[in-house]
Motif scaffolding. Sequence first.
Motif, PDB file in Angstrom:
ATOM      1  N   LYS A  64      -7.038   1.961   0.520  1.00 12.97           N
ATOM      2  CA  LYS A  64      -6.241   1.889   1.747  1.00 12.97           C
ATOM      3  C   LYS A  64      -7.096   2.274   2.949  1.00 12.97           C
ATOM      4  N   ASP A 385      -1.805   0.277   3.872  1.00 11.21           N
ATOM      5  CA  ASP A 385      -1.928  -0.463   2.629  1.00 11.21           C
ATOM      6  C   ASP A 385      -2.156  -1.926   3.000  1.00 11.21           C
ATOM      7  N   SER A 388       0.363  -4.655   1.037  1.00 13.17           N
ATOM      8  CA  SER A 388       1.702  -4.056   0.951  1.00 13.17           C
ATOM      9  C   SER A 388       2.774  -5.020   0.462  1.00 13.17           C
ATOM     10  N   THR A 389       2.569  -6.313   0.593  1.00 16.88           N
ATOM     11  CA  THR A 389       3.530  -7.304   0.118  1.00 16.88           C
ATOM     12  C   THR A 389       2.751  -8.418  -0.584  1.00 16.88           C
ATOM     13  N   THR A 409      -2.329  -7.913   7.636  1.00 17.62           N
ATOM     14  CA  THR A 409      -1.415  -6.787   7.825  1.00 17.62           C
ATOM     15  C   THR A 409      -0.982  -6.688   9.277  1.00 17.62           C
ATOM     16  N   ARG A 416       6.381  -1.191   5.340  1.00 25.11           N
ATOM     17  CA  ARG A 416       5.878  -1.138   3.969  1.00 25.11           C
ATOM     18  C   ARG A 416       4.357  -0.997   3.925  1.00 25.11           C
ATOM     19  N   ALA A 417       3.686  -1.363   5.004  1.00 27.75           N
ATOM     20  CA  ALA A 417       2.231  -1.242   5.062  1.00 27.75           C
ATOM     21  C   ALA A 417       1.774   0.170   5.383  1.00 27.75           C
ATOM     22  N   ALA A 419       1.176   3.498   4.314  1.00 26.04           N
ATOM     23  CA  ALA A 419       1.084   4.294   3.095  1.00 26.04           C
ATOM     24  C   ALA A 419       1.257   5.777   3.372  1.00 26.04           C
TER      25      ALA A 419
END
Length: 437
Positions: A64, A385, A388-389, A409, A416-417, A419
């Motif tokens: 990350k 992250d 993330s998806t 990103t 969700r990205a 972390a």
Amino acid sequence: MQKILLIGQVLSFDGTPFETGIDAARYERRGGVLIRDGKIAATGPAEAMRQDHPEADIVDHGDKLILAGFVDAHAHYPQTGIIASWGKRLIDWLNSYTFPEETRFFDPAYAAEISERYLDLTLAHGTTTVVSYCTIHPTSVEAFFTAAQARGQRVVAGKTCMDRDTAPDGLRDSAQSAYDDSKALLEKWHGVDRLSYAITPRFSPTSTPEQLNALGALWGEHPDCLMQTHLSEQVDEIAWVKSLYPQARDYLDTYEAHGLLRPGGLYGHAIHLEDREKDRLKEVDASLIHCPTSNTFIGSGLFDMGGLMAAGHRIGLATDTGGGSSFSMLRTMAAAYEIGQIRHNPIHPAQLLWLATAGSARALRMEDKIGNIAQGMEADLVVLDLESTPDIAQRAARANDIWEAVFPTIMMGDDRAIAATYIGGRQSQGPASVSTQ
């Protein structure tokens, strides 16, 4: 004395990529960030940092990306509840949504509830510093500073001042009460912990010359404060200003004539600037704050990032919640990129990340404290992250360098990205424990 060593991909800057290109970025594929007493104590390659600081607690974020926390340079926390309200032009949008919601902030309990909600939402999106307008009610400022102080968070805020009858009943103060209330709040909160006060006339159409004079005088008495307002957001707004201030040379002159133009001024939007306005803003080294999701959502226009950067202006980036349609600085960077494309000015991922961190910190004149990863800086950090998806992960897997890895990103990421988010070296968002020795 606890030391924490964060390990992951690390991105920082030693200049502005708008001037020197991506060479301004410093990237460690496997780097370390040592935190001690809420500040960054050292950085370097991960293995060397492990050997040099064996006593440190290690938090390994794997692949990350660790970078400075996002700095949102212009927002309206009282508009949290009305974000993404169906489209109106600026003046209609204010009257239909903003002003009715802001009348509720006389209630300390409601102001506290929204303050907490707003800070929760922004931390979830990796934003560690925010600059916010409050409402005319001192309770709205008290609630916001109280919530931020409890989190140890760096924020800038101020009581919004409006005394002209263009503002509705229940949202008007006076020239004298604006000065008195702002001064009292400033003297109570400015410089306490990580809190800063910003003198805050909403914009010229809602303030009389007498109120602007009073706030200009207050700024003169407290020159270490920032001042925030709006400037040249929409063409019909500019025509409105000219009808209310017929003696003014232009929109900017309505501030300049009343002592509200100098270093430390934050001028939100600044889309439709005349040549004199550009020259004066650059001459005094004021800051322009780009609010791209707001500019497209409300239909205001396209900020001239390329031209203004080339001319040497200080420029920050902001969500403009809730005229802006997202709490996310990732989405804000994506919108800035899209506007740049329409203006035939591609903005590189390094430039976007710089704008959301070091650039916004520079606009706030806080680049010595926040917005970068360097020794002595406050340890406000975000960990991204980059997978993330599934859709982001499949694109990142094809990346040839860090910029190709992070750009998906920026363009498609959301909370969700995020972390992890660190405020003053303490993890505020993310897994409760990812520490290893």
